[in-house]
Enzyme design. Structure first.
Site, mmCIF file in Angstrom:
data_model
loop_
_atom_site.group_PDB
_atom_site.id
_atom_site.type_symbol
_atom_site.label_atom_id
_atom_site.label_comp_id
_atom_site.label_asym_id
_atom_site.label_seq_id
_atom_site.Cartn_x
_atom_site.Cartn_y
_atom_site.Cartn_z
ATOM 1 N N CYS A 141 96.606 20.207 8.982
ATOM 2 C CA CYS A 141 95.290 20.718 8.574
ATOM 3 C C CYS A 141 94.909 21.909 9.443
ATOM 4 C CB CYS A 141 94.244 19.613 8.668
ATOM 5 S SG CYS A 141 92.564 20.175 8.322
ATOM 6 N N CYS A 144 91.245 22.066 10.459
ATOM 7 C CA CYS A 144 90.907 21.077 11.491
ATOM 8 C C CYS A 144 91.377 21.540 12.872
ATOM 9 C CB CYS A 144 91.564 19.738 11.186
ATOM 10 S SG CYS A 144 91.192 19.048 9.563
ATOM 11 N N ASP A 145 92.613 22.008 12.960
ATOM 12 C CA ASP A 145 93.241 22.248 14.257
ATOM 13 C C ASP A 145 93.505 23.713 14.580
ATOM 14 O OD1 ASP A 145 93.363 19.467 14.588
ATOM 15 O OD2 ASP A 145 95.250 19.358 13.485
#
Length: 322
Positions: A141, A144-145
């Site tokens: 992701c 997300c990261d």
């Protein structure tokens, strides 16, 4: 009819589940949505939602990220009266006309109809270093990261819509993004593929396979292989984002009919092979998996579920047992 916790139980809160929740609640059904993570599903990974009708990426007033889109859908569903529970569903059973959904905490929830919108999870490459460095440079992701790796050398693996979306997002964080794909062309939609190919921050390598992920405490290099020549070589990298497909999440409904890939088969009304169970979104057998498709299927599933509930409550017809 025995008392239930809801008329309609919805499993999953991606675009399909959120739309079904809205339409079910608007049909005056008692709707209960069970989601183990945050509402949004795969839509949370979208950098800019630009191909949903009415959303213009170039217009500050309408262009939204997948996260913003999901938040709006969630608020909309709750405004109409849908309720949400953050829990993992463990088992689903049917006795007569009543479905019982057992949660991880042991709590049973009972409803008259079920919409399965559990989506699909990321497929693994199953290579050395993938599991060892998960969360330490290996991610599925980018939204997300990705912010943890600003300005770093980043790799993306895959050739579909999601891989191109992830690479685009990462290109805002780093000018050193490498997208590798084992084939000689993208599977992604043409507009997405063209954008990636013309992005000066993204280097595309076709006919290239990720073979191994190396490092000590975190990712430091990757072993890549040329699928035409068989040549392998090691290259420095700080993170790798893997986008190579998904696996439909159907463990709660093993008895429903599925296709060869494990996706749930439905009729045009989103009804499965078991009366009272409907399906929508990425877990359903469909040749085109997009947010707009999932939303449409969720609306149809809710409409069909409402009609089914009307029939059983009026006739008291006996259901089949799971």
């Amino acid at each position: 009819m025995p008392q239930t916790d809801a008329d309609l139980l919805i499993l999953g809160a991606g675009p399909a589940g959120l739309t079904a929740a809205q339409y079910g609640a608007r049909a005056n059904l008692r709707v209960l949505v069970v989601e183990e993570l945050a509402p949004g599903g795969q839509a949370l990974f979208i950098d800019t939602l630009e191909n949903y009708p009415g959303y213009l990426a170039s217009d500050p007033g309408t262009g939204k990220s997948g996260f913003e889109f999901a938040q709006n859908m969630h608020r909309q569903a709750t405004t109409f009266g849908a309720r949400f529970i953050t829990q993992t569903a463990q088992a689903l059973h049917k006795e007569g006309d009543i479905f019982t959904l057992t949660l991880e905490n042991g709590e049973p929830l009972r409803g008259l109809a079920v919409i399965v919108a559990t989506g699909a999870k990321h497929r693994l490459l199953d290579i050395s270093g993938e599991l060892e460095f998960a969360g330490k440079g290996v991610s599925y992701c980018a939204t997300c990261d990705g912010p943890f790796f600003k300005g770093k050398r980043l790799f993306v693996v895959g050739g579909g819509d999601m891989a191109c979306d992830e690479a685009q997002f990462l290109s805002h964080l780093s000018s050193q993004v490498v997208l590798v794909h084992r084939r000689d062309r993208f599977r992604a939609q043409k507009a997405l593929a063209e954008r990636v190919l013309h992005n000066p921050h993204i280097t595309v390598r076709f006919n290239t396979r990720l073979q191994e992920i190396r490092g000590e405490k975190k990712v430091s290099s990757l072993v890549l292989g040329n699928t035409l020549t068989g040549e392998s070589y090691e290259e420095a990298g700080d993170a790798v984002f893997i986008c190579v497909g998904t696996i439909p999440q159907t463990s709660l409904v093993p008895q429903v009919q599925k296709d060869e890939q494990g996706y749930i088969i439905t009729d045009q009304g989103m009804a499965t092979s078991i009366a009272g169970i409907f399906c929508a979104g990425d877990v359903r057998a469909c040749p085109f998996r997009q947010v707009v498709v999932a939303a449409g299927e969720g609306a149809v599933a809710a409409h069909s579920a409402a009609a089914y509930i009307d029939r059983i409550t009026e006739s008291g017809a006996a259901g089949e047992a799971l």
